[in-house]
Structure formats: C-alpha cells, structure tokens
Design a protein around this motif. Structure first.
Motif, PDB file in Angstrom:
ATOM      1  N   PRO A 295       1.413  -0.807   0.097  1.00  0.00           N
ATOM      2  CA  PRO A 295      -0.114   0.064   0.178  1.00  0.00           C
ATOM      3  C   PRO A 295       0.408   1.345   0.006  1.00  0.00           C
ATOM      4  O   PRO A 295       2.513   1.515   0.498  1.00  0.00           O
ATOM      5  CB  PRO A 295      -1.020   0.009   1.656  1.00  0.00           C
ATOM      6  CG  PRO A 295      -0.567  -1.298   1.676  1.00  0.00           C
ATOM      7  CD  PRO A 295       0.502  -2.083   1.278  1.00  0.00           C
ATOM      8  N   SER A 296       0.292   2.530  -0.248  1.00  0.00           N
ATOM      9  CA  SER A 296       1.255   3.030  -0.788  1.00  0.00           C
ATOM     10  C   SER A 296       0.161   4.925  -1.233  1.00  0.00           C
ATOM     11  O   SER A 296      -0.817   4.922  -0.687  1.00  0.00           O
ATOM     12  CB  SER A 296       2.276   3.137  -1.762  1.00  0.00           C
ATOM     13  OG  SER A 296       2.945   4.654  -2.431  1.00  0.00           O
ATOM     14  N   GLU A 297       0.838   5.675   0.180  1.00  0.00           N
ATOM     15  CA  GLU A 297       0.719   6.894   0.466  1.00  0.00           C
ATOM     16  C   GLU A 297       0.901   7.746  -0.667  1.00  0.00           C
ATOM     17  O   GLU A 297       0.482   9.356  -0.667  1.00  0.00           O
ATOM     18  CB  GLU A 297      -0.096   7.203   1.495  1.00  0.00           C
ATOM     19  CG  GLU A 297      -0.590   6.831   2.429  1.00  0.00           C
ATOM     20  CD  GLU A 297      -1.783   6.725   2.192  1.00  0.00           C
ATOM     21  OE1 GLU A 297      -2.796   7.984   1.084  1.00  0.00           O
ATOM     22  OE2 GLU A 297      -2.885   6.061   2.821  1.00  0.00           O
ATOM     23  N   GLY A 298       1.786   7.726  -1.511  1.00  0.00           N
ATOM     24  CA  GLY A 298       2.918   8.448  -2.403  1.00  0.00           C
ATOM     25  C   GLY A 298       2.870   8.741  -4.124  1.00  0.00           C
ATOM     26  O   GLY A 298       1.493   8.273  -4.099  1.00  0.00           O
ATOM     27  N   ASN A 299       3.936   9.110  -4.783  1.00  0.00           N
ATOM     28  CA  ASN A 299       3.293   8.837  -6.545  1.00  0.00           C
ATOM     29  C   ASN A 299       4.245   7.989  -6.755  1.00  0.00           C
ATOM     30  O   ASN A 299       4.664   7.745  -8.082  1.00  0.00           O
ATOM     31  CB  ASN A 299       3.889   9.958  -7.170  1.00  0.00           C
ATOM     32  CG  ASN A 299       5.170  10.761  -7.132  1.00  0.00           C
ATOM     33  OD1 ASN A 299       5.767  10.264  -5.760  1.00  0.00           O
ATOM     34  ND2 ASN A 299       5.961  11.444  -8.076  1.00  0.00           N
ATOM     35  N   PHE A 300       3.970   6.694  -6.292  1.00  0.00           N
ATOM     36  CA  PHE A 300       4.649   4.894  -6.635  1.00  0.00           C
ATOM     37  C   PHE A 300       4.429   4.347  -5.795  1.00  0.00           C
ATOM     38  O   PHE A 300       3.470   4.378  -5.034  1.00  0.00           O
ATOM     39  CB  PHE A 300       6.781   5.281  -5.921  1.00  0.00           C
ATOM     40  CG  PHE A 300       6.530   5.797  -4.663  1.00  0.00           C
ATOM     41  CD1 PHE A 300       6.490   4.916  -3.639  1.00  0.00           C
ATOM     42  CD2 PHE A 300       6.978   7.160  -4.151  1.00  0.00           C
ATOM     43  CE1 PHE A 300       7.006   5.153  -1.973  1.00  0.00           C
ATOM     44  CE2 PHE A 300       6.874   7.201  -2.826  1.00  0.00           C
ATOM     45  CZ  PHE A 300       7.368   6.198  -2.325  1.00  0.00           C
ATOM     46  N   LEU A 301       5.135   3.047  -6.551  1.00  0.00           N
ATOM     47  CA  LEU A 301       4.606   1.959  -5.707  1.00  0.00           C
ATOM     48  C   LEU A 301       5.708   0.944  -5.795  1.00  0.00           C
ATOM     49  O   LEU A 301       6.165   0.603  -6.282  1.00  0.00           O
ATOM     50  CB  LEU A 301       3.915   0.550  -6.274  1.00  0.00           C
ATOM     51  CG  LEU A 301       2.216   1.744  -6.823  1.00  0.00           C
ATOM     52  CD1 LEU A 301       1.094   1.269  -7.732  1.00  0.00           C
ATOM     53  CD2 LEU A 301       1.152   1.787  -5.925  1.00  0.00           C
ATOM     54  N   LEU A 302       5.405   0.461  -4.403  1.00  0.00           N
ATOM     55  CA  LEU A 302       6.372  -0.860  -3.993  1.00  0.00           C
ATOM     56  C   LEU A 302       6.158  -1.609  -4.169  1.00  0.00           C
ATOM     57  O   LEU A 302       5.197  -2.825  -3.708  1.00  0.00           O
ATOM     58  CB  LEU A 302       7.269  -0.724  -2.605  1.00  0.00           C
ATOM     59  CG  LEU A 302       8.686  -2.000  -2.197  1.00  0.00           C
ATOM     60  CD1 LEU A 302       9.791  -1.159  -2.727  1.00  0.00           C
ATOM     61  CD2 LEU A 302       8.713  -1.846  -0.722  1.00  0.00           C
TER      62      LEU A 302
END
Length: 361
Positions: A295-302
C-alpha cells in the motif's frame, strides 16, 4: 602521503540516483525517481524562461517572495520558513547543525538514504530501527533513543515503502522524545495523501519547539531539476538554519518558478486526482496478475517479487520495453522494485510489461 578525511566519511556509500538511460533503446520511460508525470506547471516554465535574461543578477538572499508565497498557500508564517537547494540541503543542514561526532541519529530501517549518508558525513552514529510490515515502528523508534540521540527522522509518507503513520502515532512519537531531540518530519510526498486525518507536520511544529517539517517542489510540482525545497520550523531552528545556509543557496529561476507553481490554479488537484486513479489501477492490475504491491500514499508503488532474482528478471524485462524503474537493493529490499506513477500511457505500459512477465517469465 595523502590528505585523509574523517573516518566516518569513508563509511559513506555514495547515493545512486534512478537510472535514466538504457543502451540501444530509443524511447525511454523513466519511472525511477518519483518525478511528476506532467512536468512543471506552465506558469513555472514561463517564469524560468523570463529569468534567463536576469541570470547575471544574484538572487534575493532572503528568499522573500517564495517564502511569502509558500506561507500564503499553506497558511504558514513566512518568518518561520527557510528555502533550500532541494529539501536535501535542508536535511543536511539540520544534521550538521544538531548532530556530529558523539551524537546519534535514529531512523527507520527503510527510510530515505540521505539521512544515513549525511549523518555519517556529520559523524553521527546511525541507528536503523526495524519496521513492522514496512511501516515505521514508533515503539521501536522510542526504544532506540539513547542519551546521545539528538535527531530522529520520519518520512511520512515514507520513501521507498509508501507507508504512512496516522497522526496519532506521529504525535505519540513526538511526546515520547526528550525535549533536546529534534524530530524531523520529511513530508516530500504530503500533497499526494488523501487521508482526512493526515497532517504534514505543521501542527506538531506549532505545538513543539523541537520539530521541523520539510517539503519539496520536486514531486507534485514537477521541479526536481530546479532543486527547490523548504522547511517550516520553530523560530530558534530558523535562526540556526539562517546562520549555516549559504547566502544565495537557492537560485533565482527556481524561486520564481516556485512562486508561479504555487499560483497555478488546479495543479495540485489535477495531479492528486491522476495519481490516486492510476495508483489504484496499477495496484489492482498487478495484484490481479499475482504480484504483491505494498500500500502506498505517495506517487509511487513498491512492487514485491518475493526474491531478488525475480525482481532483477522483472527489471530486465521492463528495460527491454524501455521502462526504467528503481531497484531497491540499496534500501535493503532487493526483492522489490519501486515504480513511479507516470502518465496514463506510461502506467498502462507498466501493467502490460509486468503482466506479460508473469505469464511468460
């Protein structure tokens, strides 16, 4: 005989930025550095062009216009804002001013690498605290604090994991720290967060004399190449930063572009809407293909492939299609790739590439 630096300097592993070229590939899609997908706002581009004729003039050392613009946009006192050559410079100045030999810097295990790099440069002992589900563990951070701790760093949302702490946990961290410890809240991705309970750090800065919030124009405003960041801090910290920063540490074009970017109507709203939509679409598509996405809250994904070998194979498969993403070995996550949310076309390319990788290897 050669000149020898301080021993801690030789412990620094140089920061390696995201790749930008692939030999033999004509069209490159760079999704390795979390850059904004739309470039700078039109007004910022015009401001940069207009400043070209004034390039022989020194910039305003007090950065009055950009500080006032930031203050007006975010409801903050301009007198408690300092701008820097990217937020990286401000992070470094804080570490050098408050850290040093004999002190400790506490950070999460997968926090932004520049905390460690600059901390070692300053001579700090770096303490990395294990995370829980790739999320900062507040209890672990507090337990790691010792008599020599002077700095605690929290990126919220965190890069590269994309995880976030709720406001209650950030407040608990601050309350658990001594008053002689500076808590630095790195909020580089704050604009992308849509949670209603989120605060980028201004509330804690206002309620504490030892908390600093750092922000940047590199992400949602698409100005990574201009190097413009800022921090909001208590007056005593502002005084320290004003003493140690360079007299003209931010160039005139960057400041003019920043003022224009803040005035661009609807830019943040458009960017957030796009990011939220495509972050969700890419997550759903990759999950449906059998790939784990944190899950991500930024402008990217792990994106987690389970093993380092599989992550490298996926990286190679994407490069064959001209897609450059970020390998995460340097962050202790060799099984993962970090992928920036680009344009709709670029996100579709990522989905197609990784879906094909899963099917055909």
């Amino acid at each position: 005989m050669t000149v020898v630096p301080r021993p801690s300097i030789l412990a620094v592993e140089p920061y390696v930025g995201g790749e930008s070229k692939i030999p033999g590939v004509n069209r490159i899609v760079k999704l390795s550095s979390n850059e904004g997908p739309f470039g700078p706002p039109p007004g910022a581009i015009e401001a940069i062009r207009a400043m070209a004729a004034e390039a022989h003039r020194y910039p305003d050392g007090g950065a009055k216009a950009i500080r006032e613009a930031i203050g007006a946009r975010f409801g903050l006192d301009p007198a408690r804002i300092v701008v820097g050559n990217g937020s990286d410079e401000l992070l470094a100045l804080l570490i050098l001013a408050y850290g040093g030999e004999g002190t400790e810097l506490v950070m999460s295990a997968h926090g932004f690498l520049m905390y460690e790099i600059t901390g070692l440069w300053a001579g700090c002992r770096i303490i990395k605290v294990p995370e829980k589900n790739l999320t900062t563990d507040v209890d672990g951070m507090l337990a790691a604090v010792g008599p020599r701790t002077r700095l605690v760093f929290l990126a919220n949302p965190n890069n590269p994991t994309g995880s976030i702490l709720p406001q209650s946990e950030v407040e608990r961290l601050r309350l658990g720290l001594r008053d002689d410890i500076l808590l630095v809240l790195d909020s580089a991705y704050a604009e992308y967060v849509t949670r209603p309970d989120y605060d980028a750090g201004a509330k804690l800065v206002d309620s504490s004399s030892t908390t600093v919030m750092t922000r940047t124009f590199s992400k949602i405003f698409g100005m990574g190449g201009m190097r413009l960041g800022w921090c909001y801090a208590p007056a005593p910290v502002i005084d320290v930063l004003s003493r140690v920063r360079g007299p003209f540490n931010v160039n005139a074009a960057a400041m003019a572009a920043g003022v224009a970017a803040l005035a661009e109507k609807g830019w943040i709203e458009k960017s957030v809407a796009h990011n939220t939509e495509w972050r969700g679409k890419v997550t759903d598509a990759l999950t449906a293909a059998g790939i784990k996405v944190w899950p991500s809250e930024g402008n990217f994904l792990l994106v987690d492939f389970g093993t380092g070998a599989k992550a490298k194979a996926a990286d190679d498969a994407m490069k064959q299609r001209g897609l450059i993403v970020r390998a995460m070995g340097g962050y202790g996550l060799p099984q993962c790739l970090r992928i920036t949310i680009g344009t709709a076309e670029e996100c579709t390319m990522v989905i197609e590439a990784l879906t094909a990788f899963v099917r055909h290897g």
